[in-house]
Write a protein that holds these residues in place. Structure first.
Motif, PDB file in Angstrom:
ATOM      1  N   CYS A 212      21.667 -33.162  81.111  1.00 31.60           N
ATOM      2  CA  CYS A 212      21.635 -31.692  81.052  1.00 31.60           C
ATOM      3  C   CYS A 212      21.550 -31.109  82.461  1.00 31.60           C
ATOM      4  CB  CYS A 212      20.431 -31.225  80.237  1.00 31.60           C
ATOM      5  SG  CYS A 212      20.509 -31.654  78.488  1.00 31.60           S
ATOM      6  N   ASP A 213      22.380 -30.119  82.698  1.00 25.03           N
ATOM      7  CA  ASP A 213      22.366 -29.425  83.989  1.00 25.03           C
ATOM      8  C   ASP A 213      23.088 -28.086  83.830  1.00 25.03           C
ATOM      9  OD1 ASP A 213      22.041 -28.730  86.610  1.00 25.03           O
ATOM     10  OD2 ASP A 213      23.612 -30.058  87.378  1.00 25.03           O
TER      11      ASP A 213
ATOM     12  N   PHE B 219      16.388 -19.416  82.599  1.00 26.59           N
ATOM     13  CA  PHE B 219      15.774 -20.737  82.703  1.00 26.59           C
ATOM     14  C   PHE B 219      16.798 -21.798  83.088  1.00 26.59           C
ATOM     15  CE2 PHE B 219      13.536 -18.491  79.172  1.00 26.59           C
ATOM     16  CZ  PHE B 219      12.386 -18.187  79.878  1.00 26.59           C
ATOM     17  N   VAL B 220      16.328 -22.755  83.885  1.00 28.95           N
ATOM     18  CA  VAL B 220      17.161 -23.881  84.303  1.00 28.95           C
ATOM     19  C   VAL B 220      16.908 -25.057  83.362  1.00 28.95           C
ATOM     20  CG1 VAL B 220      17.644 -25.525  86.146  1.00 28.95           C
ATOM     21  CG2 VAL B 220      17.130 -23.139  86.704  1.00 28.95           C
ATOM     22  N   VAL B 221      17.982 -25.589  82.802  1.00 28.56           N
ATOM     23  CA  VAL B 221      17.883 -26.757  81.926  1.00 28.56           C
ATOM     24  C   VAL B 221      18.413 -27.962  82.693  1.00 28.56           C
ATOM     25  CG1 VAL B 221      18.485 -27.776  79.705  1.00 28.56           C
ATOM     26  CG2 VAL B 221      18.261 -25.291  79.924  1.00 28.56           C
ATOM     27  N   ASN B 222      17.506 -28.856  83.068  1.00 28.34           N
ATOM     28  CA  ASN B 222      17.909 -30.079  83.753  1.00 28.34           C
ATOM     29  C   ASN B 222      17.206 -31.271  83.111  1.00 28.34           C
ATOM     30  OD1 ASN B 222      15.254 -30.113  84.817  1.00 28.34           O
ATOM     31  ND2 ASN B 222      15.901 -28.869  86.570  1.00 28.34           N
ATOM     32  N   LYS B 223      17.368 -32.437  83.718  1.00 30.61           N
ATOM     33  CA  LYS B 223      16.821 -33.652  83.102  1.00 30.61           C
ATOM     34  C   LYS B 223      15.307 -33.660  83.047  1.00 30.61           C
ATOM     35  CE  LYS B 223      17.224 -36.216  87.468  1.00 30.61           C
ATOM     36  NZ  LYS B 223      17.826 -37.410  88.117  1.00 30.61           N
ATOM     37  N   TYR B 224      14.649 -32.765  83.806  1.00 35.68           N
ATOM     38  CA  TYR B 224      13.191 -32.701  83.787  1.00 35.68           C
ATOM     39  C   TYR B 224      12.662 -31.688  82.768  1.00 35.68           C
ATOM     40  CZ  TYR B 224      13.964 -35.057  88.251  1.00 35.68           C
ATOM     41  OH  TYR B 224      14.382 -35.931  89.228  1.00 35.68           O
ATOM     42  N   THR B 225      13.369 -30.567  82.609  1.00 37.45           N
ATOM     43  CA  THR B 225      12.894 -29.514  81.700  1.00 37.45           C
ATOM     44  C   THR B 225      13.489 -29.642  80.296  1.00 37.45           C
ATOM     45  OG1 THR B 225      14.668 -28.014  82.404  1.00 37.45           O
ATOM     46  CG2 THR B 225      12.588 -27.921  83.619  1.00 37.45           C
ATOM     47  N   ALA B 226      14.631 -30.351  80.154  1.00 28.77           N
ATOM     48  CA  ALA B 226      15.300 -30.473  78.854  1.00 28.77           C
ATOM     49  C   ALA B 226      14.406 -31.057  77.759  1.00 28.77           C
ATOM     50  CB  ALA B 226      16.572 -31.309  79.001  1.00 28.77           C
TER      51      ALA B 226
END
Length: 467
Positions: free
Chosen positions: A159-160, A166-173
């Motif tokens: 996810c990026d 909001f930012v959706v990345n590998k840490y927040t997903a």
């Protein structure tokens, strides 16, 4: 909908609750430290965040259990508790500061307190002889969640993108992923969960239906309660000009289950103390080994993320197989025997680790073999202890206050999961002391069980005495 279908759907829903709890652990744990690092958090924040989750569950368990005992229901409690899971995971997804991340795990941990209400509910609707198999199935669901959780991380790490502000990345997903899953579970609980009143409800319904068929006859019984002008049934009343069968007798209204409750009388009995001690020591030792195993594999075998993932996957399969085996033998073997087997295996595992892992000898292959055997023995004993102590605990404590009692039991385990990593983290370089204390605790539990073995049996009438 008939009782059997309601019961089946309710059990499926409970299984899904425990499945999601396992998935959440497996999805959040691998990413939380990296997310904290992006927020410039000190290393101790990882311990604080993990402990916050356990601490809030420790506090909420008895409260939710008390609530369920007073209302004799768990559906509203589960829905309420899941709201904390939803909010907590959404806070994790937002995660713009280390303090918000810490708070998110505390809030989500409150939702785990519903487990005490669920175990209390299962105790009320299952027969004593079936309880071990039911508990084993429920616990196995969480292990399945732990096993499949890492698979979700395969696509979550890709996810990026931006979701509004909001930012959706590998840490927040993982946060938004679990938030959505808990939201879906809310709908499932609303549609598929029923607060069944007791283990005899189904048999009473079937008996009542059979009696009506015998009195009315198979050709005279209507599809639904309606007019029966020629029915010989005697207990009919006239309502709105039609003859309708009278309603089932209203259950006697009981006083508060805590009217004659005494914490000292309930929890300071010999057999209860032994089971609570078993809960604490086994959870403490388990979390100590979980904490030390990653540094150990890195130091001696140079294991990376992939090797550790494979190891945890194999351990998960072993635990699930253990729960299935315990479920199969639970109707044939007493809980105290199953518990004794588990404690025996834990003792063997601890002795093995002290001899071979505290100061490993030989080459790489021999050291790896020693490590695999030690982990195998430790994991092998967990299902025996976990199922036996929770099932037996439900039989030696009062059924009326089972939710609160299960909350106390889970809080004892929660305290162990807080202290275990703290103990292991401070002694990773001194395994003799770390493992020695674990061995002393297991020896203490073994002695307590030996002296109290005769009392570790199901009590058929465990209720609060009248004052």
């Amino acid at each position: 909908m008939d009782y059997r279908r309601k019961r089946k759907l309710t059990f499926i829903t409970i299984g899904l609750i425990f499945l999601l709890s396992g998935v959440e652990y497996a999805v959040i744990l691998p990413t939380i430290w990296r997310l904290l690092q992006t927020l410039d958090a000190a290393p101790y924040f990882l311990g604080l965040s993990l402990s916050a989750f356990s601490l809030s569950g420790l506090l909420s368990g008895p409260l939710f259990g008390f609530w369920s005992d007073r209302t004799q229901g768990a559906k509203k409690i589960i829905l309420f508790a899941n709201c904390f899971e939803i909010i907590g995971n959404f806070m994790y997804f937002i995660g713009f500061s280390k303090w918000l991340l810490l708070s998110s795990r505390f809030v989500a941990g409150i939702g785990t307190g519903a487990g005490s209400s669920i175990f209390g509910f299962l105790t009320r609707i299952t027969a004593p002889e079936d309880r071990s198999s039911v508990f084993a199935a429920v616990m196995a669901c969480r292990q399945v969640g732990l096993l499949i959780g890492p698979a979700f991380n395969i696509f979550l790490r890709l996810c990026d993108f931006q979701l509004g502000p909001f930012v959706v990345n590998k840490y927040t997903a993982p946060g938004i992923f679990m938030c959505v899953l808990w939201l879906l579970l809310q709908l499932i609980v609303l549609l598929m969960y029923w607060d069944l009143s007791g283990r005899n409800e189904g048999s009473e319904e079937e008996k009542q239906e059979e009696e009506e068929r015998l009195l009315v006859g198979p050709n005279d019984l209507p599809d639904s309660y309606g007019t029966l002008p020629n029915s010989p049934v005697m207990d009919q009343t006239i309502a709105n000009g039609n003859l309708t069968p009278s309603s089932p007798p209203v259950e006697q209204i009981h006083s508060s289950p805590f009217k004659h409750f005494s914490a000292a009388r309930e929890f300071l009995r010999e057999e209860v103390v032994v089971l609570l001690t078993a809960q604490f020591i086994t959870m403490f030792n388990q979390t100590v080994l979980e904490t030390m195993v990653t540094p150990l594999t890195q130091q001696y075998f140079n294991f990376g993320e992939l090797e550790n993932s494979v190891m945890y996957c194999v351990c998960g399969l072993e635990v699930i197989a253990g729960f299935v085996f315990v479920r199969c033998i639970s109707t044939k073997v007493e809980e105290r025997v199953v518990l004794s087997i588990g404690v025996f295996l834990a003792n063997i595992s601890c002795v093995w680790c002290i001899i071979f892992l505290a100061n490993p000898q030989g080459g790489f292959s021999w050291q790896l073999t020693e490590f695999i055997i030690g982990v195998f023995l430790q994991v092998l004993g967990l299902p025996f202890i976990a199922v036996a102590q929770v099932s037996l605990f439900s039989k030696v404590t009062a059924e009326k206050t089972q939710g609160f009692s299960q909350g106390i039991r889970r809080s004892v385990g929660g305290l162990a999961t807080i202290l275990g990593p703290l103990w292991a983290g401070s002694l990773t370089s001194n395994l003799y002391v770390m493992l020695g204390v674990m061995m002393v605790l297991l020896a203490l539990l073994t002695i307590m069980m030996a002296f109290s073995y005769k009392k570790l049996v199901a009590c058929t009438t465990v209720e609060h005495p009248e004052e």
